[in-house]
Design a protein around this motif. Structure first.
Motif, PDB file in Angstrom:
ATOM      1  N   GLY A  15      20.080 -59.491  23.533  1.00 35.09           N
ATOM      2  CA  GLY A  15      18.664 -59.642  23.407  1.00 35.09           C
ATOM      3  C   GLY A  15      18.408 -60.544  22.179  1.00 35.09           C
ATOM      4  O   GLY A  15      17.821 -61.561  22.146  1.00 35.09           O
ATOM      5  N   VAL A  16      19.143 -60.283  20.770  1.00 33.38           N
ATOM      6  CA  VAL A  16      18.805 -61.066  19.579  1.00 33.38           C
ATOM      7  C   VAL A  16      19.304 -62.373  19.870  1.00 33.38           C
ATOM      8  O   VAL A  16      18.829 -63.645  19.638  1.00 33.38           O
ATOM      9  CB  VAL A  16      19.593 -60.276  18.715  1.00 33.38           C
ATOM     10  CG1 VAL A  16      19.355 -61.070  17.124  1.00 33.38           C
ATOM     11  CG2 VAL A  16      18.668 -59.071  18.162  1.00 33.38           C
ATOM     12  N   GLY A  17      20.707 -62.363  20.265  1.00 32.94           N
ATOM     13  CA  GLY A  17      21.352 -63.741  20.598  1.00 32.94           C
ATOM     14  C   GLY A  17      20.447 -64.806  21.550  1.00 32.94           C
ATOM     15  O   GLY A  17      20.551 -65.817  21.175  1.00 32.94           O
ATOM     16  N   SER A  18      19.921 -64.214  22.606  1.00 37.98           N
ATOM     17  CA  SER A  18      19.222 -65.030  23.514  1.00 37.98           C
ATOM     18  C   SER A  18      18.028 -65.599  22.617  1.00 37.98           C
ATOM     19  O   SER A  18      17.807 -66.883  23.002  1.00 37.98           O
ATOM     20  CB  SER A  18      18.790 -64.155  24.680  1.00 37.98           C
ATOM     21  OG  SER A  18      19.809 -63.824  25.300  1.00 37.98           O
ATOM     22  N   PHE A  19      17.436 -64.954  21.906  1.00 38.43           N
ATOM     23  CA  PHE A  19      16.233 -65.687  20.978  1.00 38.43           C
ATOM     24  C   PHE A  19      16.783 -66.443  20.033  1.00 38.43           C
ATOM     25  O   PHE A  19      16.194 -67.344  19.904  1.00 38.43           O
ATOM     26  CB  PHE A  19      15.488 -64.241  20.422  1.00 38.43           C
ATOM     27  CG  PHE A  19      14.574 -63.668  21.464  1.00 38.43           C
ATOM     28  CD1 PHE A  19      13.417 -64.354  21.981  1.00 38.43           C
ATOM     29  CD2 PHE A  19      14.482 -62.285  21.800  1.00 38.43           C
ATOM     30  CE1 PHE A  19      12.731 -63.417  22.860  1.00 38.43           C
ATOM     31  CE2 PHE A  19      13.975 -61.669  22.426  1.00 38.43           C
ATOM     32  CZ  PHE A  19      12.884 -62.337  23.139  1.00 38.43           C
ATOM     33  N   ALA A  27       9.487 -57.007  25.431  1.00 41.54           N
ATOM     34  CA  ALA A  27      10.833 -57.042  25.138  1.00 41.54           C
ATOM     35  C   ALA A  27      11.168 -57.960  23.984  1.00 41.54           C
ATOM     36  O   ALA A  27      12.282 -58.174  23.325  1.00 41.54           O
ATOM     37  CB  ALA A  27      11.704 -57.773  26.344  1.00 41.54           C
ATOM     38  N   LEU A  28       9.815 -58.347  23.138  1.00 39.32           N
ATOM     39  CA  LEU A  28      10.005 -59.465  22.132  1.00 39.32           C
ATOM     40  C   LEU A  28      10.122 -58.696  20.903  1.00 39.32           C
ATOM     41  O   LEU A  28      10.960 -59.440  19.926  1.00 39.32           O
ATOM     42  CB  LEU A  28       8.847 -60.083  22.180  1.00 39.32           C
ATOM     43  CG  LEU A  28       8.590 -61.242  21.235  1.00 39.32           C
ATOM     44  CD1 LEU A  28       9.710 -62.348  21.495  1.00 39.32           C
ATOM     45  CD2 LEU A  28       7.072 -61.952  21.357  1.00 39.32           C
ATOM     46  N   PRO A  29       9.557 -57.796  20.314  1.00 41.09           N
ATOM     47  CA  PRO A  29       9.352 -57.448  18.698  1.00 41.09           C
ATOM     48  C   PRO A  29      10.601 -57.426  18.095  1.00 41.09           C
ATOM     49  O   PRO A  29      11.013 -58.201  17.323  1.00 41.09           O
ATOM     50  CB  PRO A  29       8.521 -56.182  18.757  1.00 41.09           C
ATOM     51  CG  PRO A  29       7.670 -56.132  20.154  1.00 41.09           C
ATOM     52  CD  PRO A  29       8.617 -56.894  21.112  1.00 41.09           C
ATOM     53  N   THR A  30      11.257 -56.345  18.492  1.00 42.49           N
ATOM     54  CA  THR A  30      12.632 -56.215  17.597  1.00 42.49           C
ATOM     55  C   THR A  30      13.763 -57.354  17.792  1.00 42.49           C
ATOM     56  O   THR A  30      14.152 -57.911  16.760  1.00 42.49           O
ATOM     57  CB  THR A  30      13.306 -54.897  17.651  1.00 42.49           C
ATOM     58  OG1 THR A  30      12.433 -53.863  17.455  1.00 42.49           O
ATOM     59  CG2 THR A  30      14.619 -54.655  16.808  1.00 42.49           C
ATOM     60  N   ALA A  31      14.045 -57.857  18.914  1.00 42.27           N
ATOM     61  CA  ALA A  31      15.112 -58.720  18.995  1.00 42.27           C
ATOM     62  C   ALA A  31      14.507 -60.293  18.563  1.00 42.27           C
ATOM     63  O   ALA A  31      15.176 -61.132  17.908  1.00 42.27           O
ATOM     64  CB  ALA A  31      15.487 -58.957  20.249  1.00 42.27           C
ATOM     65  N   GLY A  32      13.311 -60.554  18.979  1.00 43.58           N
ATOM     66  CA  GLY A  32      12.596 -61.737  18.493  1.00 43.58           C
ATOM     67  C   GLY A  32      12.375 -61.969  17.272  1.00 43.58           C
ATOM     68  O   GLY A  32      12.729 -62.896  16.487  1.00 43.58           O
ATOM     69  N   MET A  33      11.929 -60.890  16.487  1.00 46.83           N
ATOM     70  CA  MET A  33      11.595 -61.048  15.024  1.00 46.83           C
ATOM     71  C   MET A  33      12.916 -60.993  14.224  1.00 46.83           C
ATOM     72  O   MET A  33      13.204 -61.624  13.288  1.00 46.83           O
ATOM     73  CB  MET A  33      10.799 -60.075  14.583  1.00 46.83           C
ATOM     74  CG  MET A  33       9.280 -60.056  15.289  1.00 46.83           C
ATOM     75  SD  MET A  33       8.131 -59.236  14.051  1.00 46.83           S
ATOM     76  CE  MET A  33       8.695 -57.638  14.618  1.00 46.83           C
ATOM     77  N   THR A  34      14.013 -60.316  14.832  1.00 48.05           N
ATOM     78  CA  THR A  34      15.181 -60.355  14.228  1.00 48.05           C
ATOM     79  C   THR A  34      15.858 -61.717  14.151  1.00 48.05           C
ATOM     80  O   THR A  34      16.315 -62.455  13.219  1.00 48.05           O
ATOM     81  CB  THR A  34      16.380 -59.470  14.698  1.00 48.05           C
ATOM     82  OG1 THR A  34      15.698 -58.079  14.760  1.00 48.05           O
ATOM     83  CG2 THR A  34      17.532 -59.263  14.094  1.00 48.05           C
ATOM     84  N   ALA A  35      15.756 -62.425  15.365  1.00 45.29           N
ATOM     85  CA  ALA A  35      16.248 -63.817  15.152  1.00 45.29           C
ATOM     86  C   ALA A  35      15.363 -64.578  14.441  1.00 45.29           C
ATOM     87  O   ALA A  35      16.004 -65.464  13.988  1.00 45.29           O
ATOM     88  CB  ALA A  35      15.968 -64.161  16.995  1.00 45.29           C
ATOM     89  N   GLN A  36      13.926 -64.580  14.636  1.00 42.29           N
ATOM     90  CA  GLN A  36      13.338 -65.387  13.730  1.00 42.29           C
ATOM     91  C   GLN A  36      13.560 -65.231  12.193  1.00 42.29           C
ATOM     92  O   GLN A  36      13.621 -66.449  11.460  1.00 42.29           O
ATOM     93  CB  GLN A  36      11.889 -65.204  13.867  1.00 42.29           C
ATOM     94  CG  GLN A  36      10.887 -66.046  13.282  1.00 42.29           C
ATOM     95  CD  GLN A  36      10.947 -67.354  13.622  1.00 42.29           C
ATOM     96  OE1 GLN A  36      10.493 -67.748  14.926  1.00 42.29           O
ATOM     97  NE2 GLN A  36      11.627 -68.305  12.864  1.00 42.29           N
ATOM     98  N   ASP A  37      13.875 -63.889  11.713  1.00 41.16           N
ATOM     99  CA  ASP A  37      14.408 -63.855  10.341  1.00 41.16           C
ATOM    100  C   ASP A  37      15.576 -64.401  10.190  1.00 41.16           C
ATOM    101  O   ASP A  37      15.663 -64.985   8.862  1.00 41.16           O
ATOM    102  CB  ASP A  37      14.261 -62.168  10.092  1.00 41.16           C
ATOM    103  CG  ASP A  37      13.015 -61.567  10.106  1.00 41.16           C
ATOM    104  OD1 ASP A  37      11.971 -62.115  10.065  1.00 41.16           O
ATOM    105  OD2 ASP A  37      12.872 -60.394   9.956  1.00 41.16           O
ATOM    106  N   LEU A  38      16.533 -64.495  10.891  1.00 45.56           N
ATOM    107  CA  LEU A  38      17.692 -64.915  10.690  1.00 45.56           C
ATOM    108  C   LEU A  38      17.720 -66.424  10.468  1.00 45.56           C
ATOM    109  O   LEU A  38      18.172 -67.201   9.791  1.00 45.56           O
ATOM    110  CB  LEU A  38      18.686 -64.748  11.843  1.00 45.56           C
ATOM    111  CG  LEU A  38      19.279 -63.400  11.948  1.00 45.56           C
ATOM    112  CD1 LEU A  38      19.992 -63.056  13.210  1.00 45.56           C
ATOM    113  CD2 LEU A  38      20.377 -62.933  10.696  1.00 45.56           C
TER     114      LEU A  38
END
Length: 311
Positions: A156-160, A125-136
């Motif tokens: 997903g992105v928001g929770s990260f 569940a991590l790659p796309t949502a987690g990396m998008t959040a980290q990039d932001l």
């Protein structure tokens, strides 16, 4: 092997028998155990990347996935058979994704070993949502005490993003229904705004009349985002993940940011995984669904965290 496919852009999503892919000399074959579902999956199925990169049909959907290395190409040096790995299975030609019993990926792509404390299903569940959040968070350069509004915080992105913005020292204001307020607080939100009770902009203006420093908007239309950007102080930052930002208008108001897409690779994914292994970041898996039921969750709205297909 079983896989979730479309046979043409915007065609029905179906389960099909597909040939098991063999790894190229520089690639690994992964026996998939779980695959994360993202809004981007439906966009690919509908032809979002048509004309930009080649596609193969029947097109196997899925970007995020995790499993065990089951075969390696002759030139592979970084992975061994039996390694637990997670990655983003999006490489041209598009159509060889993670919603399948097996998938292949070049070893220099965004694929890394999973640390022992992290379950495979969670890693998927991590790659796309987690990396998008980290990039932001990295792009916004959040400083301790910055007021950070996250619109669309419960997905997903928001929770990260709530977690990572809090770790960076931000005072996080998350939009969430009352039922999600406690979950947002546990993830690190200092405040929640119930977007069902009143316009978000009005509520934030009342509680923060001097404005905010950063706006992350994951859901709003261009018109709604333009209104919300009025909350941001001169010199602040506004980011949209769905292409809704008018970047010229932001510059005219001396605001940074704009539209952003994740470009994270293996290094960024490994960094996030270690944060998860250390207990600093929680992977918000909302639901696990069998692969055979993929069509019922791909493109489904109202996400509260991440959905994972179990293969």
């Amino acid at each position: 092997m079983r896989a979730i496919v479309v046979r043409q852009f915007a065609g029905p999503i179906e389960t099909a028998e597909m040939p098991t892919p063999e790894p190229a000399p520089n690639a690994v074959q992964v026996r998939m155990e779980a695959a994360g579902v993202n809004p981007f999956d439906l966009r690919i199925a509908d032809g979002f990347l048509e004309g930009a990169v080649p596609h193969d049909f029947p097109l196997i959907l899925g970007v995020d996935g995790a499993g065990t290395v089951s075969a390696t190409g002759a030139e592979v040096t970084h992975f061994d058979i039996g390694d637990r790995v997670v990655g983003r299975f999006l490489a041209p030609p598009v159509g060889h994704g993670s919603f399948a019993e097996y998938a292949v990926l070049p070893e220099n792509a965004a694929i890394v070993r999973i640390p022992a404390p992290v379950p495979t299903v969670a890693a998927a569940a991590l790659p796309t949502a987690g990396m998008t959040a980290q990039d932001l968070v990295d792009a916004a350069k959040i400083q301790p005490g910055h007021k950070v509004l996250i619109v669309g915080a419960t997905g997903g992105v928001g929770s990260f993003l709530v977690q990572l913005a809090n770790i960076a020292g931000g005072h996080v204001i998350a939009t969430a229904r009352a039922a999600d307020a406690d979950r947002m607080a546990r993830l690190g939100a200092a405040e929640t705004v119930d977007h069902g009770l009143a316009p978000v902009a009005d509520a934030v203006r009342r509680s923060h009349p001097d404005g905010i420093d950063v706006l992350f908007d994951l859901v709003s239309t261009p018109e709604a985002l333009a209104d919300l950007s009025g909350l941001v102080r001169t010199g602040g930052a506004v980011y949209s993940t769905i292409g809704a930002a008018d970047e010229q208008a932001l510059r005219q108001r001396d605001l940074t940011g704009g539209n952003i897409e994740s470009r994270g690779g293996a290094a960024e994914l490994a960094r996030l995984l270690h944060r998860v292994a250390d207990g600093d970041v929680v992977i918000p898996v909302q639901a696990t669904v069998p692969l055979s039921q993929a069509s019922s969750v791909i493109g489904a709205g109202g996400a509260r965290g991440k959905t994972v297909l179990v293969i």
